[in-house]
Design an enzyme around this catalytic site. Structure first.
Site, PDB file in Angstrom:
ATOM      1  N   MET A 207       0.837  -1.249  -0.026  1.00 38.21           N
ATOM      2  CA  MET A 207       0.064   0.042  -0.048  1.00 38.21           C
ATOM      3  C   MET A 207       0.848   1.303   0.058  1.00 38.21           C
ATOM      4  SD  MET A 207      -3.405  -0.992   2.048  1.00 38.21           S
ATOM      5  CE  MET A 207      -2.813  -0.451   3.617  1.00 38.21           C
TER       6      MET A 207
ATOM      7  N   LEU B 108       6.619   3.111   1.610  1.00 39.52           N
ATOM      8  CA  LEU B 108       7.437   2.119   1.679  1.00 39.52           C
ATOM      9  C   LEU B 108       8.645   2.192   2.856  1.00 39.52           C
ATOM     10  CD1 LEU B 108       8.051   1.313  -2.133  1.00 39.52           C
ATOM     11  CD2 LEU B 108       6.479   0.501  -0.457  1.00 39.52           C
ATOM     12  N   HIS B 109       8.989   1.009   3.316  1.00 39.88           N
ATOM     13  CA  HIS B 109      10.191   1.149   4.268  1.00 39.88           C
ATOM     14  C   HIS B 109      11.161  -0.010   4.051  1.00 39.88           C
ATOM     15  CE1 HIS B 109       7.585  -2.071   6.249  1.00 39.88           C
ATOM     16  NE2 HIS B 109       6.696  -0.871   6.422  1.00 39.88           N
TER      17      HIS B 109
ATOM     18  N   GLY C  86      10.879  -2.918   5.652  1.00 39.27           N
ATOM     19  CA  GLY C  86      10.577  -4.127   5.374  1.00 39.27           C
ATOM     20  C   GLY C  86       9.980  -4.400   3.997  1.00 39.27           C
ATOM     21  N   HIS C  87       9.161  -3.572   3.457  1.00 39.45           N
ATOM     22  CA  HIS C  87       8.825  -3.580   2.077  1.00 39.45           C
ATOM     23  C   HIS C  87      10.140  -3.993   1.200  1.00 39.45           C
ATOM     24  CE1 HIS C  87       5.647  -0.780   3.300  1.00 39.45           C
ATOM     25  NE2 HIS C  87       4.890  -1.900   3.072  1.00 39.45           N
TER      26      HIS C  87
ATOM     27  N   LYS D 238       4.816 -10.370   8.975  1.00 42.60           N
ATOM     28  CA  LYS D 238       4.233  -9.422  10.081  1.00 42.60           C
ATOM     29  C   LYS D 238       2.945  -9.220   9.759  1.00 42.60           C
ATOM     30  CE  LYS D 238       3.733  -4.784  10.063  1.00 42.60           C
ATOM     31  NZ  LYS D 238       2.335  -4.618  10.508  1.00 42.60           N
ATOM     32  N   ASP D 239       2.216  -9.502   8.718  1.00 41.58           N
ATOM     33  CA  ASP D 239       0.661  -9.626   8.589  1.00 41.58           C
ATOM     34  C   ASP D 239       0.398 -11.373   8.482  1.00 41.58           C
ATOM     35  OD1 ASP D 239      -0.243  -6.971   8.290  1.00 41.58           O
ATOM     36  OD2 ASP D 239       1.731  -7.039   6.878  1.00 41.58           O
TER      37      ASP D 239
ATOM     38  N   SER E 115       6.417  -0.658  10.226  1.00 40.76           N
ATOM     39  CA  SER E 115       5.195  -0.592   9.743  1.00 40.76           C
ATOM     40  C   SER E 115       4.663   0.898   9.233  1.00 40.76           C
ATOM     41  CB  SER E 115       4.110  -0.898  10.820  1.00 40.76           C
ATOM     42  OG  SER E 115       2.920  -0.389  10.569  1.00 40.76           O
TER      43      SER E 115
ATOM     44  N   ARG F 272       2.343   2.130   9.571  1.00 40.31           N
ATOM     45  CA  ARG F 272       1.473   3.310  10.769  1.00 40.31           C
ATOM     46  C   ARG F 272       2.385   3.555  11.850  1.00 40.31           C
ATOM     47  NH1 ARG F 272      -2.705  -0.837   8.778  1.00 40.31           N
ATOM     48  NH2 ARG F 272      -4.499   0.535   7.936  1.00 40.31           N
TER      49      ARG F 272
HETATM   50  P1  AMP Z   1       1.531  -3.066   3.478  1.00 38.91           P
HETATM   51  O1  AMP Z   1       2.078  -1.922   2.568  1.00 38.91           O
HETATM   52  O2  AMP Z   1       1.510  -2.835   4.778  1.00 38.91           O
HETATM   53  O3  AMP Z   1       0.281  -3.535   2.996  1.00 38.91           O
HETATM   54  O4  AMP Z   1       2.422  -4.326   3.596  1.00 38.91           O
HETATM   55  C1  AMP Z   1       2.873  -4.634   1.895  1.00 38.91           C
HETATM   56  C2  AMP Z   1       3.650  -5.954   2.109  1.00 38.91           C
HETATM   57  O5  AMP Z   1       4.623  -5.907   3.210  1.00 38.91           O
HETATM   58  C3  AMP Z   1       2.887  -7.189   3.074  1.00 38.91           C
HETATM   59  O6  AMP Z   1       3.000  -8.312   2.659  1.00 38.91           O
HETATM   60  C4  AMP Z   1       3.378  -6.810   4.615  1.00 38.91           C
HETATM   61  O7  AMP Z   1       3.354  -7.998   5.259  1.00 38.91           O
HETATM   62  C5  AMP Z   1       4.960  -6.532   4.443  1.00 38.91           C
HETATM   63  N1  AMP Z   1       5.485  -5.804   5.240  1.00 38.91           N
HETATM   64  C6  AMP Z   1       5.242  -4.849   5.992  1.00 38.91           C
HETATM   65  N2  AMP Z   1       5.795  -4.606   7.013  1.00 38.91           N
HETATM   66  C7  AMP Z   1       6.664  -5.735   7.115  1.00 38.91           C
HETATM   67  C8  AMP Z   1       7.907  -6.021   7.940  1.00 38.91           C
HETATM   68  N3  AMP Z   1       8.150  -5.239   8.934  1.00 38.91           N
HETATM   69  N4  AMP Z   1       8.422  -7.006   7.811  1.00 38.91           N
HETATM   70  C9  AMP Z   1       8.377  -7.924   6.456  1.00 38.91           C
HETATM   71  N5  AMP Z   1       7.238  -7.618   5.908  1.00 38.91           N
HETATM   72  C10 AMP Z   1       6.557  -6.360   6.159  1.00 38.91           C
END
Ligand code: AMP
Length: 256
Positions: free
Chosen positions: A30, A33-34, A36-37, A147-148, A183, A185
Site C-alpha cells: 500500500m 515503503l520502508h 520491510g517492503h 508481519k501480517d 510498519s 503506521r
Molecule cells: P503493506 O504496505 O502494509 O500492505 O505491506 C505490504 C507487504 O509488506 C505485506 O506483505 C506486509 O506483510 C509486508 N511488510 C510490511 N511490514 C513488514 C515488516 N516489518 N517485515 C516484513 N514484511 C513487512
C-alpha cells in the site's frame, strides 16, 4: 522503471515478459515503503527475472472508521525507493474497481478470528484485491511479509482453494533496532507512544518461552502502560497479538 496505471497495461507488459520466458515476482504493497517492503523486493529481485511492485491503498480492506483517507501516500519517495531497488515496473492505479463492482473473493475459515474480530470485512477486501493484482501482474511468485501473519495464511488458502498458479513466498518480519516491527503506521506514533509500543515486541519475545504463552501475553499486554489490548491468539504455530497505542493499531507475532 516503468510506471503503470491500469490493470490492462500491466497485463500487456507481463504477457510480453512471459512470452520471452522471463519469470515475474510481485510485491503487493500500500506504499509508504520502508525497509520491510524493500526486503520483500530484494528477495523477489534475487528469485525472478522481473520484479513488479504494486502500490495501491485498497479501499475495500478498510473499515468505515479506519484510516483510509489519512493513510500516508508519499508517492515520489516510494518510486525513488523502487527505482533504487532495481524494480522493473510499479503498478500504481488510481482505482482498481469499476463503479458498479459486484464480485468478491471470500475465504471463510482462516479469515475468522485474530484481526477479523475488529476488522470483519478486512480479509474479503484483501483476497479480492490480491487476486485482482495477480490477474494484472501475472506473477510466478508473490511475496508477503510474516508481519501480517493472518494475511499470509488467508492468501495461501485462497491460492490453494482456487488453483491460482502463483507461488506464495512468506518473508520474515523486519524490525527496527529497538525491536518494533517496521510498519507504515508507525509514523502515526508520538515519541511517547513509540516507547510504549515497544512493550509489544518485548512481551511477545518473552511470551514464547512461557508455559502458557497465550494467557501470559494477554495478561502482560493488558497491564502494559499506554497499550489497549485488541487480541492475543495462537494460530498456525505463531503467537499473534494486536494492540492500540492511542488510536494507532499495531500487530506483531512470533513463532512458538
Ligand atoms: P503493506 O504496505 O502494509 O500492505 O505491506 C505490504 C507487504 O509488506 C505485506 O506483505 C506486509 O506483510 C509486508 N511488510 C510490511 N511490514 C513488514 C515488516 N516489518 N517485515 C516484513 N514484511 C513487512
Amino acid at each position: 522503471m516503468k510506471i503503470i496505471s491500469t490493470a490492462r497495461s500491466m497485463q500487456q507488459l507481463s504477457q510480453s515478459w512471459r512470452r520471452k520466458g522471463e519469470t515475474i515476482g510481485l510485491v503487493p504493497t500500500m506504499g509508504a515503503l520502508h525497509r520491510g517492503h524493500i526486503t520483500l523486493v530484494e528477495k523477489a529481485r534475487r528469485e525472478n527475472d522481473r520484479v513488479i511492485v504494486s502500490i495501491y491503498v485498497n479501499p475495500t480492506q478498510f473499515g468505515p472508521k479506519e484510516d483510509f483517507t489519512k493513510y500516508p501516500r508519499p508517492r515520489q519517495v516510494d518510486l525513488a525507493l523502487c527505482r533504487a531497488a532495481g524494480v522493473d515496473a510499479v503498478l500504481c492505479p488510481a482505482s482498481l474497481y469499476p463503479e458498479d463492482f459486484s464480485t468478491w473473493v471470500e475465504e471463510v475459515t482462516v479469515s475468522k478470528g485474530r484481526c477479523a474480530r475488529t476488522r470483519p470485512t478486512h480479509f474479503r477486501g484483501v483476497t479480492t484485491v490480491v487476486l485482482k493484482l495477480f490477474n494484472a501482474a501475472l506473477p510466478d511468485r508473490a511475496y508477503f511479509g510474516r508481519k501480517d501473519a493472518q494475511q499470509v495464511d488467508v492468501i495461501t488458502r485462497m491460492v490453494r482453494d482456487l488453483d491460482v498458479p502463483v507461488k506464495i513466498v512468506p518473508v520474515n518480519i523486519v524490525r527496527d533496532s529497538d525491536g518494533l516491527a517496521l510498519s507504515s503506521r508507525n509514523r502515526y506514533l508520538s515519541l511517547e507512544q513509540r516507547k510504549q509500543a515497544l512493550a509489544l515486541p518485548r512481551l511477545l519475545r518473552q511470551a514464547v518461552s512461557q508455559k502458557q504463552p497465550e494467557a501470559w501475553l494477554r495478561k502482560a499486554l493488558s497491564r502494559a502502560p499506554g497499550l489497549k489490548l485488541d487480541y492475543v491468539e495462537l494460530a498456525n504455530g505463531r503467537l499473534c497479538a494486536a494492540v492500540y497505542v492511542g488510536r494507532t493499531r499495531l500487530i506483531d507475532n512470533r513463532a512458538v
